[in-house]
Design an enzyme around this catalytic site. Structure first.
Site, PDB file in Angstrom:
ATOM      1  N   CYS A  19       0.868  -1.174   0.000  1.00 54.01           N
ATOM      2  CA  CYS A  19       0.000   0.000   0.000  1.00 54.01           C
ATOM      3  C   CYS A  19       0.905   1.225   0.000  1.00 54.01           C
ATOM      4  CB  CYS A  19      -0.922  -0.015   1.218  1.00 54.01           C
ATOM      5  SG  CYS A  19      -2.055   1.372   1.200  1.00 54.01           S
ATOM      6  N   CYS A  61      -3.447   6.802  -4.967  1.00 55.42           N
ATOM      7  CA  CYS A  61      -3.156   5.368  -4.879  1.00 55.42           C
ATOM      8  C   CYS A  61      -1.714   5.067  -5.322  1.00 55.42           C
ATOM      9  CB  CYS A  61      -4.143   4.526  -5.695  1.00 55.42           C
ATOM     10  SG  CYS A  61      -3.988   2.772  -5.302  1.00 55.42           S
TER      11      CYS A  61
END
Ligand code: PYC
Length: 325
Positions: free
Chosen positions: A94, A251
């Site tokens: 992530c 992201c």
């Protein structure tokens, strides 16, 4: 096994947001849970899954929250290990979460400015904590598995996309025809979910056989159609995460996957900067290195601490749902 106890579990956590997307870092780990990031990931997807649900779901969490358990490093060269999870399970990597955890550990005085090797379930990454607080994450090697895959989306028609890895799997689509803006979130979410169901049903997978669990709808600054990309940004993206929530940040793994596509198409040179904007208008700057045949992206962004405290999970609380599998 997850320990069974009658005593409430208290988990020290610090929340941050990275370009709008939240991360809840369990900065002292989870009592009784140890091992390499890959082992801890397997445990959180297995016997410890009820604990992930208790932390991520209401009333303790919320759908777009990403959790991170910080682990002692396995290698003496690493600063720490980390495993990320969300409302439906664990993540491979992530990007926004790594930036958030680095900023959090620095705010706690546990991490100095400079370079830090971090162990993740999908391989080591390096984070550079800059003197001004920004964080650059040199991600895992990223790649395009398939280019220009046609998918029929019921009620919409045929669209095309690239299947790319940036630490998670992405289907990156350009010819969706939708405006990427805050007043179109429901439409963007519904379309992305229908697109994901359509390619899943068609048997499309990553080149390792894993589900492509993130959808990225993109508009490039040069694209026509009157769709807005902020001044100075190269692209604006909407990312639907596995739990059907949209990423408030641009992201990090999605930007890495996009950079792998751009590199493969010869549209971005090694070392050149790509500015990726989120639907909120927040940004990551991305570059990449070519190491042999690998494309290794680096994502830079900022995070801020928003909360410091403890989550309490009382086994007697019916809404903790610890007994459910
Ligand atoms: O920044 O890589 C990322 C990410 C994945 C899911 C939510 N954010």
């Amino acid at each position: 096994m997850m320990p069974t106890t009658d005593a409430p579990m208290r988990l020290r956590c610090v929340d941050s947001h990275t370009e709008g997307e939240p991360t809840r870092a369990l900065v002292d780990g989870i009592p009784g849970l140890a091992g390499s990031p890959a082992q801890v990931r397997a445990a959180l997807d297995g016997a410890w899954a009820p604990l992930v649900r208790a932390m991520m779901h209401e009333p303790r969490g919320y759908a777009w929250l990403v959790g991170a358990v910080v682990l002692p490093p396995a290698s003496p060269r690493a600063s720490f290990g980390v495993v990320f999870f969300n409302n439906v399970g664990t993540l491979g990597m992530c990007g926004h979460g790594t930036i958030g955890v680095v900023r959090t550990l620095s705010a706690l005085g546990r991490l100095a400015a400079g370079d830090h090797l971090i162990e993740t379930p999908v391989g080591p990454v390096t984070a550079r904590l800059h003197a001004d607080g920004r964080v650059s994450v040199r991600n895992v090697p990223s790649r395009v598995a398939q280019h220009g895959v046609a998918v029929h989306v019921p009620g919409h028609g045929v669209v095309h996309g690239d299947v790319a890895w940036g630490g998670n799997w992405f289907f990156i689509c350009h010819d969706h025809g939708l405006a990427i803006s805050m007043d179109r979130l429901q439409e963007l979410t519904d379309f992305s979910m229908r697109l994901r169901s359509a390619y899943d049903a068609a048997g499309l997978r990553g080149d390792d056989g894993a589900p492509i669990d993130h959808v990225e709808l993109s508009i490039d600054a040069g694209d026509g159609g009157g769709h807005r990309v902020g001044s100075g940004a190269d692209a604006r993206g909407f990312v639907l995460c596995p739990g059907a929530e949209w990423d408030r940040s641009p992201c990090g793994t999605g930007t890495s996957a996009r950079v792998a596509c751009l590199a493969a198409q010869g549209r971005l040179a090694p070392g050149a900067t790509w500015v990726q904007e989120s639907v909120l208008g927040t940004r990551f700057e991305a570059t990449y290195e070519r190491i042999g045949t690998d494309i290794v992206p680096t994502i830079t962004g900022s995070a801020h601490v928003t909360f410091d405290g403890w989550i309490v999970i009382d086994p007697a609380d019916p809404l903790a749902r610890l007994g459910e599998r």
